[in-house]
Enzyme design. Structure first.
Site, short mmCIF file in Angstrom:
data_model
loop_
_atom_site.label_atom_id
_atom_site.label_comp_id
_atom_site.label_asym_id
_atom_site.label_seq_id
_atom_site.Cartn_x
_atom_site.Cartn_y
_atom_site.Cartn_z
N GLU A 46 0.86 -1.19 0.00
CA GLU A 46 0.00 0.00 0.00
C GLU A 46 0.90 1.23 0.00
OE1 GLU A 46 -2.67 0.02 3.29
OE2 GLU A 46 -4.01 -1.45 2.41
N LYS A 200 -4.24 2.90 -42.73
CA LYS A 200 -4.17 1.44 -42.51
C LYS A 200 -5.55 0.84 -42.75
CE LYS A 200 -2.64 2.14 -38.30
NZ LYS A 200 -2.19 1.96 -36.90
N ASP A 226 3.33 11.59 -33.60
CA ASP A 226 2.24 10.94 -32.87
C ASP A 226 2.34 11.33 -31.40
OD1 ASP A 226 0.01 9.35 -32.57
OD2 ASP A 226 0.92 7.53 -33.37
N ASP A 230 3.88 2.99 -28.11
CA ASP A 230 3.73 1.97 -27.06
C ASP A 230 4.50 0.72 -27.49
OD1 ASP A 230 2.97 0.24 -25.09
OD2 ASP A 230 0.83 0.61 -25.24
N SER A 231 3.89 -0.16 -28.26
CA SER A 231 4.63 -1.35 -28.72
C SER A 231 5.63 -0.99 -29.82
CB SER A 231 3.65 -2.38 -29.28
OG SER A 231 3.06 -1.88 -30.47
N GLY A 233 4.74 -0.79 -32.88
CA GLY A 233 4.23 -1.39 -34.12
C GLY A 233 3.77 -0.35 -35.13
N THR A 234 3.02 0.64 -34.65
CA THR A 234 2.49 1.66 -35.57
C THR A 234 3.65 2.36 -36.29
OG1 THR A 234 0.63 2.01 -34.08
CG2 THR A 234 1.07 3.78 -35.65
C1 R5P Z 1 -3.12 5.60 -31.21
O1 R5P Z 1 -4.21 6.13 -31.29
C2 R5P Z 1 -1.93 6.34 -30.70
O2 R5P Z 1 -1.91 7.67 -31.16
C3 R5P Z 1 -0.65 5.64 -31.10
O3 R5P Z 1 -0.58 5.60 -32.51
C4 R5P Z 1 -0.61 4.23 -30.58
O4 R5P Z 1 -0.92 4.21 -29.20
C5 R5P Z 1 0.76 3.62 -30.79
O5 R5P Z 1 0.74 2.31 -30.31
P1 R5P Z 1 1.82 1.24 -30.75
O6 R5P Z 1 3.19 1.87 -30.58
O7 R5P Z 1 1.56 0.10 -29.81
O8 R5P Z 1 1.55 0.86 -32.18
#
Ligand code: R5P
Length: 320
Positions: A46, A200, A226, A230-231, A233-234
């Site tokens: 906690e 896409k 952007d 995150d990952s 991938g985009t």
């Molecule tokens: C999506 O709406 C966000 O603007 C980013 O494009 C997305 O979160 C990127 O995610 P990742 O790096 O996993 O592809």
């Protein structure tokens, strides 16, 4: 005593555990020491908070990104806000450089939450009087708060870096998906560059995604813009699609480096020339030693916005 010195003396900056380095840089910009505050764990994990200085009647700013581990960091900012309220702080501003839980900001289908609204409610109910954040995933999340909310833009910082490093006449700004067009267009306008869009599409469920590029990117230095990576991938897929269409090189300028799982390795192995991030989320060691990821600090921008908030001056004019 000068007015600004009086304002700084009445200002308290508190750090949660999400990004102490950024909070220290903000405090250094403002010329104020961090307020002594313990944010640690009980044996059962906690969260324990104790503010170790008087904050009665003070203008207080809690700096905390709700980044990984998001639930812990969110609870920290809620508990710190509660502590400040009960200690009679005059005003509490939740400074949330990266506002997590923002990606579920509407109901795209039945039986889904709007977690961005829930988190906004939690922060408000804990006792925050204002919110200061950076590049919200969607601008309208500002409206989820019924308290004043300033959404700062990292764009001026990113534009300065782009101008220092790239030949602007050959630059093309690219939105990696249709949803990000407004953000990319705003940045393109600041550097008077043309705009392209990665569209896409999946024709049928189960078919692989097809990337169509709207705009002629052949021979261009492309800059993907952007809010979040995150990952990865985009970005990596968009970079491939742009280079396959004849782009000369591809950079990415992203505000929030979430970079979960194997994202840093994925970026390292990608055809991206460089990924530039801000430090709204504290860089991991993997990011720090990466060859193609660079971090620019948003501390002066947040510091200036805090100073202006404290002095009751315009924050929006930072972006004119
Ligand atoms: C999506 O709406 C966000 O603007 C980013 O494009 C997305 O979160 C990127 O995610 P990742 O790096 O996993 O592809």
């Amino acid at each position: 005593m000068r007015y600004i010195e009086r304002v700084a003396r009445a200002m308290k900056i508190l750090a949660g555990n999400s990004n102490r380095a950024l909070t220290e840089a903000i405090a250094a910009y403002l010329g104020v020491p961090l307020t002594k505050c313990q944010v640690r764990r009980f044996a059962d994990m906690e969260i324990f908070v104790e503010i170790q200085e008087n904050v009665r009647g003070q203008d207080t700013f809690v700096v905390q990104s709700t980044s990984y581990p998001a639930n812990d960091h969110l609870m920290e900012v809620l508990i710190m806000t509660d502590a400040l309220r009960r200690a009679s702080a005059r005003r509490i501003t939740a400074v949330i450089p990266y506002f997590g839980y923002a990606r579920q900001d509407r109901k795209p289908g039945p039986r889904t939450p709007i977690s961005a609204k829930l988190v906004a409610n939690l922060i408000t109910r804990a006792g925050a009087d204002r919110v200061l954040t950076v590049d919200l995933h969607a601008g309208q999340i500002q409206g989820f708060f019924d308290i004043p909310t300033d959404n700062l833009y990292a764009a001026p910082l990113l534009v300065r870096d782009i101008k220092e490093r790239l030949e602007l006449h050959n630059v093309m700004v690219v939105s990696p998906d249709v949803g990000g067009v407004l953000r990319a267009r705003a940045l393109a306008k600041r550097i008077a560059a043309p705009l392209a869009i990665v569209d896409k599409r999946r024709e049928r469920a189960g078919d692989s995604e097809v990337m169509n590029i709207i705009g002629d990117v052949a021979g261009k230095s492309c800059i993907l813009v952007d809010d979040i990576v995150d990952s990865g991938g985009t970005l990596c897929n968009a970079a491939d699609a742009l280079l396959n269409e004849g782009a000369q090189e591809v950079y990415a300028y992203i505000t929030h480096g979430v970079l979960s799982g194997g994202a840093v390795a994925r970026i390292a192995a990608s055809r991206l020339k460089e990924l530039v991030l801000t430090d709204t989320i504290q860089a991991t060691e993997a990011i720090r030693v990466s060859n193609n990821i660079r971090v620019v600090s948003i501390a002066p921008l947040i510091g200036e916005a805090i100073a202006r908030t404290a002095k009751e001056e315009s924050v929006s004019s930072l972006f004119d």
